[in-house]
Design an enzyme around this catalytic site. Structure first.
Site, short mmCIF file in Angstrom:
data_model
loop_
_atom_site.label_atom_id
_atom_site.label_comp_id
_atom_site.label_asym_id
_atom_site.label_seq_id
_atom_site.Cartn_x
_atom_site.Cartn_y
_atom_site.Cartn_z
N ASP A 1 -11.55 59.70 26.56
CA ASP A 1 -10.80 60.30 25.47
C ASP A 1 -9.54 59.50 25.13
OD1 ASP A 1 -12.61 62.43 25.40
OD2 ASP A 1 -11.50 63.50 26.96
N TYR B 1 -13.98 57.68 38.88
CA TYR B 1 -12.68 57.77 38.19
C TYR B 1 -11.56 57.80 39.22
CZ TYR B 1 -15.02 59.03 33.79
OH TYR B 1 -15.79 59.02 32.66
#
Length: 294
Positions: free
Chosen positions: A60, A124
């Protein structure tokens, strides 16, 4: 004789603050996607057909990538050999200047390979900065690259206990964004790894004299729901701040309702990095041909 397009797996990194995310957007927006720049650079290599990057992992606005991945088909003009991996990396990086986007490597892969669906896992890292009483104390080189939660020290032990409830296979509906585009899809996901680790390296050590500490939340899974990682990290930080107990994480999982997620608890985008996307070597190796690596 006309040869078909050559398919490549490309790894790339980017500083996400100045982009709307990784995915392509309309070019008239104030912020556009990383994919826009990748495809614009690729078209300058003069292929004989338009080039489309098929991105492995969506990120994002404001989220960074140390190594995202995509596959791309490149058809060259008749009589021209396919690009070598080195030619493709150098050519794309030349045309990406001065954007904070870099091609790390490229290799030929079979025509059946898909960067998104062939991924075995995605890892991540979320960077936390502890010790800042005010946002003005964030080092200038770390702005937009970490989250400095307010409210004093975090209880790392409690956060680790809470993280244990998120490991394994669960229905993560509570940790899915309220605005998810795929709410009809299953929310069952498997978290393979979730660790809180002190940051290493010379730069992290440089800030110790200022009583600033960097911690990393490392999360690995095959796939994640929209904003799942940021919501999990935010909930863990809330536990570290004493806002609720580690057992509350298990209760939130069992509720299976994104509306039950504590308001204003999602971690900001700035601290999140896609660290790696992993593939099977069997999926990567072109049959009967040597791999080309940059």
């Amino acid at each position: 004789m006309v040869c078909g397009p050559a398919r490549y797996l490309v790894f790339f990194q980017y500083f996400g603050t100045r982009y709307s995310g990784v995915m392509e957007t309309k070019s008239d927006q104030a912020l556009v996607g990383v994919q826009n720049y990748l495809e614009e650079a690729a078209q300058k290599l003069k292929p004989s057909a338009p080039i489309k990057f098929h991105i492995s992992s969506r990120t994002d606005t404001g989220v960074h990538a140390l190594a995202n991945a995509a596959h791309v088909d490149i058809q060259r003009a008749p009589g021209k050999a396919p690009f070598t991996a080195q030619q493709l990396v150098q050519g794309l990086n030349y045309h990406l200047r001065p954007e904070p986007i870099r091609i790390l490597s490229a290799q030929r892969v079979p025509g059946t390979f898909h960067a998104r669906f062939c991924a075995l896992s995605r890892t991540y890292v979320y960077r936390l900065l502890l010790g800042c009483a005010h946002h003005s104390q964030i080092p200038v080189f770390e702005r937009d690259l970490c989250w400095a939660p307010a409210g004093g020290p975090l209880d790392i032990s409690a956060m680790r206990e809470a993280a244990g409830f998120l490991l394994g296979t669960h229905d993560f509906s509570t940790f899915r964004s309220l605005h998810s585009e795929s709410r009809l899809q299953s929310a069952v996901r498997t978290v393979l790894q979730l660790e809180l680790l002190p940051a290493r390296g010379a730069l992290a050590a440089h800030y110790l004299h200022r009583e600033l500490e960097f911690w990393e939340v490392k999360v690995k899974g095959k796939a994640f729901l929209y904003k799942q990682v940021r919501r999990m990290v935010g909930a863990l930080v809330a536990v570290g701040q004493g806002k609720f107990s580690p057992q509350r994480i298990q209760e939130l999982l069992e509720l299976k309702d994104s509306r039950a997620f504590p308001p204003h608890s999602m971690a900001p985008a700035s601290g999140l990095f896609l660290q790696s996307v992993e593939y099977s070597q069997e999926d990567l190796a072109p049959p009967g041909a040597e791999e080309e690596l940059s």
